[in-house]
Design a protein around this motif. Structure first.
Motif, PDB file in Angstrom:
ATOM      1  N   LEU A  70      29.214   9.635  60.442  1.00  0.00           N
ATOM      2  CA  LEU A  70      30.344   9.690  60.286  1.00  0.00           C
ATOM      3  C   LEU A  70      31.124   8.114  60.276  1.00  0.00           C
ATOM      4  O   LEU A  70      32.101   7.781  59.567  1.00  0.00           O
ATOM      5  CB  LEU A  70      31.167  10.261  61.558  1.00  0.00           C
ATOM      6  N   ARG A  71      30.232   7.373  60.925  1.00  0.00           N
ATOM      7  CA  ARG A  71      30.885   5.875  61.099  1.00  0.00           C
ATOM      8  C   ARG A  71      30.450   5.090  59.586  1.00  0.00           C
ATOM      9  O   ARG A  71      31.491   4.382  59.065  1.00  0.00           O
ATOM     10  CB  ARG A  71      30.094   5.081  61.991  1.00  0.00           C
ATOM     11  N   SER A  72      29.424   5.584  59.173  1.00  0.00           N
ATOM     12  CA  SER A  72      29.009   5.046  57.732  1.00  0.00           C
ATOM     13  C   SER A  72      30.183   5.557  56.720  1.00  0.00           C
ATOM     14  O   SER A  72      30.469   4.888  56.071  1.00  0.00           O
ATOM     15  CB  SER A  72      27.663   5.932  57.373  1.00  0.00           C
ATOM     16  N   GLN A  73      30.337   6.787  56.738  1.00  0.00           N
ATOM     17  CA  GLN A  73      31.552   7.346  56.005  1.00  0.00           C
ATOM     18  C   GLN A  73      32.803   6.584  56.285  1.00  0.00           C
ATOM     19  O   GLN A  73      33.543   6.179  55.244  1.00  0.00           O
ATOM     20  CB  GLN A  73      31.739   8.792  56.092  1.00  0.00           C
ATOM     21  N   ILE A  74      33.139   6.390  57.352  1.00  0.00           N
ATOM     22  CA  ILE A  74      34.378   5.820  57.750  1.00  0.00           C
ATOM     23  C   ILE A  74      34.548   4.031  56.971  1.00  0.00           C
ATOM     24  O   ILE A  74      35.252   3.850  56.414  1.00  0.00           O
ATOM     25  CB  ILE A  74      34.677   5.474  59.071  1.00  0.00           C
ATOM     26  N   GLY A  75      33.160   3.561  57.000  1.00  0.00           N
ATOM     27  CA  GLY A  75      33.148   2.326  56.808  1.00  0.00           C
ATOM     28  C   GLY A  75      32.993   2.198  55.338  1.00  0.00           C
ATOM     29  O   GLY A  75      33.687   1.331  54.827  1.00  0.00           O
ATOM     30  N   THR A  76      32.770   3.117  54.602  1.00  0.00           N
ATOM     31  CA  THR A  76      32.546   3.236  53.201  1.00  0.00           C
ATOM     32  C   THR A  76      34.200   3.506  52.563  1.00  0.00           C
ATOM     33  O   THR A  76      34.497   2.761  51.510  1.00  0.00           O
ATOM     34  CB  THR A  76      31.726   4.340  52.648  1.00  0.00           C
ATOM     35  N   HIS A  77      34.837   4.186  53.161  1.00  0.00           N
ATOM     36  CA  HIS A  77      36.188   4.467  52.970  1.00  0.00           C
ATOM     37  C   HIS A  77      37.088   3.221  53.228  1.00  0.00           C
ATOM     38  O   HIS A  77      38.196   2.723  52.284  1.00  0.00           O
ATOM     39  CB  HIS A  77      36.775   5.762  53.294  1.00  0.00           C
ATOM     40  N   GLN A  78      36.586   2.858  54.318  1.00  0.00           N
ATOM     41  CA  GLN A  78      37.396   1.341  54.731  1.00  0.00           C
ATOM     42  C   GLN A  78      37.226   0.310  53.587  1.00  0.00           C
ATOM     43  O   GLN A  78      38.347  -0.509  53.377  1.00  0.00           O
ATOM     44  CB  GLN A  78      37.282   0.770  56.147  1.00  0.00           C
ATOM     45  N   LYS A  79      36.033   0.146  53.055  1.00  0.00           N
ATOM     46  CA  LYS A  79      35.889  -0.785  52.165  1.00  0.00           C
ATOM     47  C   LYS A  79      36.473  -0.524  50.806  1.00  0.00           C
ATOM     48  O   LYS A  79      37.044  -1.231  50.200  1.00  0.00           O
ATOM     49  CB  LYS A  79      34.281  -0.849  51.680  1.00  0.00           C
ATOM     50  N   THR A  80      36.636   0.591  50.461  1.00  0.00           N
ATOM     51  CA  THR A  80      37.456   1.218  49.250  1.00  0.00           C
ATOM     52  C   THR A  80      38.889   0.761  49.507  1.00  0.00           C
ATOM     53  O   THR A  80      39.362   0.194  48.510  1.00  0.00           O
ATOM     54  CB  THR A  80      37.200   2.631  48.940  1.00  0.00           C
ATOM     55  N   VAL A  81      39.361   1.038  50.616  1.00  0.00           N
ATOM     56  CA  VAL A  81      40.805   0.745  50.914  1.00  0.00           C
ATOM     57  C   VAL A  81      41.054  -0.808  50.921  1.00  0.00           C
ATOM     58  O   VAL A  81      41.978  -1.364  50.118  1.00  0.00           O
ATOM     59  CB  VAL A  81      41.240   1.136  52.346  1.00  0.00           C
ATOM     60  N   ASP A  82      40.273  -1.719  51.465  1.00  0.00           N
ATOM     61  CA  ASP A  82      40.259  -2.808  51.475  1.00  0.00           C
ATOM     62  C   ASP A  82      40.142  -3.689  49.915  1.00  0.00           C
ATOM     63  O   ASP A  82      40.858  -4.316  49.571  1.00  0.00           O
ATOM     64  CB  ASP A  82      39.276  -3.496  52.235  1.00  0.00           C
ATOM     65  N   LYS A  83      39.398  -3.064  49.150  1.00  0.00           N
ATOM     66  CA  LYS A  83      39.177  -3.615  47.800  1.00  0.00           C
ATOM     67  C   LYS A  83      40.479  -3.016  46.974  1.00  0.00           C
ATOM     68  O   LYS A  83      40.812  -3.818  46.358  1.00  0.00           O
ATOM     69  CB  LYS A  83      38.176  -3.034  47.098  1.00  0.00           C
ATOM     70  N   ALA A  84      40.812  -1.933  47.141  1.00  0.00           N
ATOM     71  CA  ALA A  84      42.033  -1.601  46.508  1.00  0.00           C
ATOM     72  C   ALA A  84      43.184  -2.479  47.097  1.00  0.00           C
ATOM     73  O   ALA A  84      44.232  -2.526  46.137  1.00  0.00           O
ATOM     74  CB  ALA A  84      42.263  -0.001  46.748  1.00  0.00           C
ATOM     75  N   MET A  85      43.513  -2.570  48.243  1.00  0.00           N
ATOM     76  CA  MET A  85      44.497  -3.449  48.631  1.00  0.00           C
ATOM     77  C   MET A  85      44.719  -4.844  48.340  1.00  0.00           C
ATOM     78  O   MET A  85      45.531  -5.331  47.834  1.00  0.00           O
ATOM     79  CB  MET A  85      44.703  -3.493  50.230  1.00  0.00           C
TER      80      MET A  85
ATOM     81  N   THR B 263      44.863   8.015  49.831  1.00  0.00           N
ATOM     82  CA  THR B 263      43.619   9.143  49.920  1.00  0.00           C
ATOM     83  C   THR B 263      42.732   8.700  50.842  1.00  0.00           C
ATOM     84  O   THR B 263      42.308   9.332  51.689  1.00  0.00           O
ATOM     85  CB  THR B 263      43.283   9.332  48.415  1.00  0.00           C
ATOM     86  N   ASN B 264      42.364   7.363  50.565  1.00  0.00           N
ATOM     87  CA  ASN B 264      41.002   6.797  51.429  1.00  0.00           C
ATOM     88  C   ASN B 264      41.332   6.679  53.151  1.00  0.00           C
ATOM     89  O   ASN B 264      40.522   7.072  53.854  1.00  0.00           O
ATOM     90  CB  ASN B 264      40.528   5.717  51.125  1.00  0.00           C
ATOM     91  N   GLN B 265      42.844   6.234  53.150  1.00  0.00           N
ATOM     92  CA  GLN B 265      43.303   6.301  54.626  1.00  0.00           C
ATOM     93  C   GLN B 265      43.351   7.469  55.452  1.00  0.00           C
ATOM     94  O   GLN B 265      42.984   7.761  56.244  1.00  0.00           O
ATOM     95  CB  GLN B 265      44.695   5.617  54.624  1.00  0.00           C
ATOM     96  N   LYS B 266      43.870   8.717  54.623  1.00  0.00           N
ATOM     97  CA  LYS B 266      43.845  10.073  55.032  1.00  0.00           C
ATOM     98  C   LYS B 266      42.370  10.446  55.331  1.00  0.00           C
ATOM     99  O   LYS B 266      42.143  11.209  56.557  1.00  0.00           O
ATOM    100  CB  LYS B 266      44.378  10.826  54.060  1.00  0.00           C
ATOM    101  N   LEU B 267      41.326  10.264  54.333  1.00  0.00           N
ATOM    102  CA  LEU B 267      39.879  10.627  54.752  1.00  0.00           C
ATOM    103  C   LEU B 267      39.524   9.855  56.009  1.00  0.00           C
ATOM    104  O   LEU B 267      38.868  10.308  56.836  1.00  0.00           O
ATOM    105  CB  LEU B 267      39.100   9.927  53.726  1.00  0.00           C
ATOM    106  N   ILE B 268      39.498   8.570  56.156  1.00  0.00           N
ATOM    107  CA  ILE B 268      39.244   7.654  57.380  1.00  0.00           C
ATOM    108  C   ILE B 268      40.093   8.412  58.593  1.00  0.00           C
ATOM    109  O   ILE B 268      39.226   8.447  59.665  1.00  0.00           O
ATOM    110  CB  ILE B 268      39.704   6.224  57.371  1.00  0.00           C
ATOM    111  N   ALA B 269      41.368   8.758  58.546  1.00  0.00           N
ATOM    112  CA  ALA B 269      41.803   9.456  59.655  1.00  0.00           C
ATOM    113  C   ALA B 269      41.008  10.738  60.033  1.00  0.00           C
ATOM    114  O   ALA B 269      40.923  11.016  61.334  1.00  0.00           O
ATOM    115  CB  ALA B 269      43.287   9.557  59.267  1.00  0.00           C
ATOM    116  N   LEU B 270      40.793  11.502  58.910  1.00  0.00           N
ATOM    117  CA  LEU B 270      40.149  12.700  59.305  1.00  0.00           C
ATOM    118  C   LEU B 270      38.500  12.563  59.847  1.00  0.00           C
ATOM    119  O   LEU B 270      38.092  13.150  60.948  1.00  0.00           O
ATOM    120  CB  LEU B 270      39.814  13.553  58.147  1.00  0.00           C
TER     121      LEU B 270
END
Length: 110
Positions: free
Chosen positions: A50-65, A94-101
């Motif tokens: 789960l931490r790995s998935q959160i990290g992956t989505h956070q990187k996607t958010v960071d790049k998109a931002m 979308t990725n922020q919602k996934l991170i929250a879940l």
């Protein structure tokens, strides 16, 4: 002397009974330990995933931002809005919602 032997025999029986009880308890703990260990390992593995998935989505958010910031900067400089902004905002949301879940799920596991 006979009373002494009876006393010794009673003590031996009591000691044997107590020893059997202790050994039985130790055996039970030994049998249950692998099951508890497996459950702990599985829980920790799940948390790491789960931490790995959160990290992956956070990187996607960071790049998109970052890309959104660049696109917005270019839009301001060139005095126009781009289609990329809407796409990037959707990716971020979308990725922020996934991170929250995933964070909620991680909290449930912990």
């Amino acid at each position: 002397m006979e009373e002494f032997e009876k006393g010794v025999e009673m003590l031996e029986k009591a000691l044997s009974k107590a020893t059997d009880k202790v050994v039985s308890g130790v055996n039970r703990v030994i049998e249950e330990a692998p099951t508890e260990l497996k459950a702990t390992i599985q829980r920790e593995r799940s948390k790491a995933d789960l931490r790995s998935q959160i990290g992956t989505h956070q990187k996607t958010v960071d790049k998109a931002m970052y890309r959104l910031g660049v696109a917005r900067f270019e839009a301001v400089v060139n005095n126009k809005q781009t289609d990329r902004e809407e796409d990037l905002i959707e990716i971020i949301q979308t990725n922020q919602k996934l991170i929250a879940l995933l964070t909620k799920k991680l909290e449930e596991v912990e």
